[in-house]
Design a protein around this motif. Sequence first.
Motif, PDB file in Angstrom:
ATOM      1  N   THR A  53       1.128  16.142  -1.976  1.00 30.32           N
ATOM      2  CA  THR A  53       2.303  17.010  -1.939  1.00 30.32           C
ATOM      3  C   THR A  53       2.116  18.077  -0.869  1.00 30.32           C
ATOM      4  O   THR A  53       1.064  18.721  -0.812  1.00 30.32           O
ATOM      5  CB  THR A  53       2.521  17.699  -3.303  1.00 30.32           C
ATOM      6  N   LEU A  54       3.132  18.242  -0.035  1.00 30.81           N
ATOM      7  CA  LEU A  54       3.133  19.335   0.941  1.00 30.81           C
ATOM      8  C   LEU A  54       3.511  20.614   0.219  1.00 30.81           C
ATOM      9  O   LEU A  54       4.620  20.750  -0.293  1.00 30.81           O
ATOM     10  CB  LEU A  54       4.120  19.032   2.066  1.00 30.81           C
ATOM     11  N   VAL A  55       2.584  21.565   0.176  1.00 27.18           N
ATOM     12  CA  VAL A  55       2.794  22.809  -0.562  1.00 27.18           C
ATOM     13  C   VAL A  55       3.350  23.908   0.333  1.00 27.18           C
ATOM     14  O   VAL A  55       4.180  24.717  -0.079  1.00 27.18           O
ATOM     15  CB  VAL A  55       1.474  23.267  -1.213  1.00 27.18           C
ATOM     16  N   GLY A  56       2.886  23.950   1.585  1.00 25.99           N
ATOM     17  CA  GLY A  56       3.339  25.000   2.494  1.00 25.99           C
ATOM     18  C   GLY A  56       3.087  24.616   3.929  1.00 25.99           C
ATOM     19  O   GLY A  56       2.274  23.735   4.226  1.00 25.99           O
ATOM     20  N   ARG A  57       3.795  25.298   4.831  1.00 24.61           N
ATOM     21  CA  ARG A  57       3.633  25.032   6.255  1.00 24.61           C
ATOM     22  C   ARG A  57       3.769  26.325   7.038  1.00 24.61           C
ATOM     23  O   ARG A  57       4.665  27.130   6.792  1.00 24.61           O
ATOM     24  CB  ARG A  57       4.697  24.050   6.749  1.00 24.61           C
ATOM     25  N   GLY A  58       2.848  26.538   7.985  1.00 25.65           N
ATOM     26  CA  GLY A  58       2.944  27.645   8.920  1.00 25.65           C
ATOM     27  C   GLY A  58       2.974  27.099  10.330  1.00 25.65           C
ATOM     28  O   GLY A  58       3.084  25.886  10.550  1.00 25.65           O
ATOM     29  N   ASN A  59       2.878  27.988  11.298  1.00 21.94           N
ATOM     30  CA  ASN A  59       2.883  27.543  12.690  1.00 21.94           C
ATOM     31  C   ASN A  59       1.626  26.772  13.057  1.00 21.94           C
ATOM     32  O   ASN A  59       1.666  25.892  13.922  1.00 21.94           O
ATOM     33  CB  ASN A  59       3.031  28.741  13.627  1.00 21.94           C
ATOM     34  N   ALA A  60       0.519  27.072  12.393  1.00 26.76           N
ATOM     35  CA  ALA A  60      -0.761  26.476  12.784  1.00 26.76           C
ATOM     36  C   ALA A  60      -1.418  25.655  11.681  1.00 26.76           C
ATOM     37  O   ALA A  60      -2.433  25.002  11.933  1.00 26.76           O
ATOM     38  CB  ALA A  60      -1.728  27.572  13.229  1.00 26.76           C
TER      39      ALA A  60
END
Length: 292
Positions: free
Chosen positions: A10-17
Motif C-alpha cells: 500500500t502506498l501510504v505517502g508521497r513527497g518530492n523525494a
Amino acid sequence: MPIDRRGLVTLVGRGNANIVVSFGDDDKILYRLSIRNKDSIIANNSYTLANWDFIQKEIIPRLGSYLCPMELTELELKNELAGIYSSYVTIETEKIRTLLSFKLPNLRSKSEFENCLYKDHQTVLYTTPSQNTYILEIKPKWLHNPVQYCRNCTHNKYKTRNINYCYRNLLSGNGAYIKDILFSTEVSSDKLGIMAKYFSQENNVLQKLYNEQLNTYNEFQRRKDDKPALLMTLRDVSCFVKWDFFVNKETLFLDANVNASIIDVDLKPAEKRRHWIDIENTLNSFESKVYH
C-alpha cells in the motif's frame, strides 16, 4: 539478505523525494523509499546509503533518543512494489532488483488516529475516537533565529499563509502559548493544560531542537563551509508529540504519558544550496518583514 514481501503493498505517502509504503494490513511499520532520481535505482540506493551514513554520523549524536528509530533494510523489487515504484522511477529490466529503504514505525497510524482536529502548514493535531490519545505534528523550522527579523513568520507572510503564531514563542518555558495555537480545537482545557506543562519543561523536544540548531549554527560560523547542509536539515525536521491521557490513581486528576520524536532528518543534496541562498536573498529584500 533481501526481505521477501509477498503481501499487498500500500502506498501510504508521497513527497518530492520519497514514497512511503506498508505491507499487508500492517500500517504500524512503514518503509520509506527514495525516488529522488527518476531514472536510476542505483542512484537512489546510493543516496539512501549516503543518507543513512549522514544520520548515523551527524544526526544521532545530536538528537539521540529524540530521533525516531529506524533501520536500513533491503526490499526485493517485484510484484506490487515494482508496480508502485515504477510509477515514479524507471525500472531497468536487467539491472539491480533490490531497493534500500528505511524501516520505521508509523507514528500516526490511520487505523488508530482517525480524527484530525486541526491542520495548517506548520501544525496538525490528531486524536483517537476515544480522545484519550493525541498526536501533535509540528514543523517548527527556524527555532534558533540568527537574523533580525523572524524568519519563520516572514516566510509565512511572503508565502501568504494565514498563520498568526510562531513556535519560537513556545521556547523559554512559555508552554501556555500552545493554548493560543490550538484554541480553536475541541481539546478540553485540562488536556490543553497538560500539553502546556510539557512545553514548559526544559527538556521538551522544541528546546532540544533549538539547542542543536544553535550549536550547529555556531559551528558553521566558525568554519563557514562545514555544516550548511546539516544546519538546513535541522531547520526542516518534523516533530511528533504524543499524549496518552489517564486519570492518576493517586491524585485522581488527569495526567498523561508523553513521548516526542523527530523525523525528516534527511541529508540535503548539494544542489539545494542555491535554493536556500535564493530564499534568503528574497526574504532579506522583502518589505513586509515580521519582527517580534
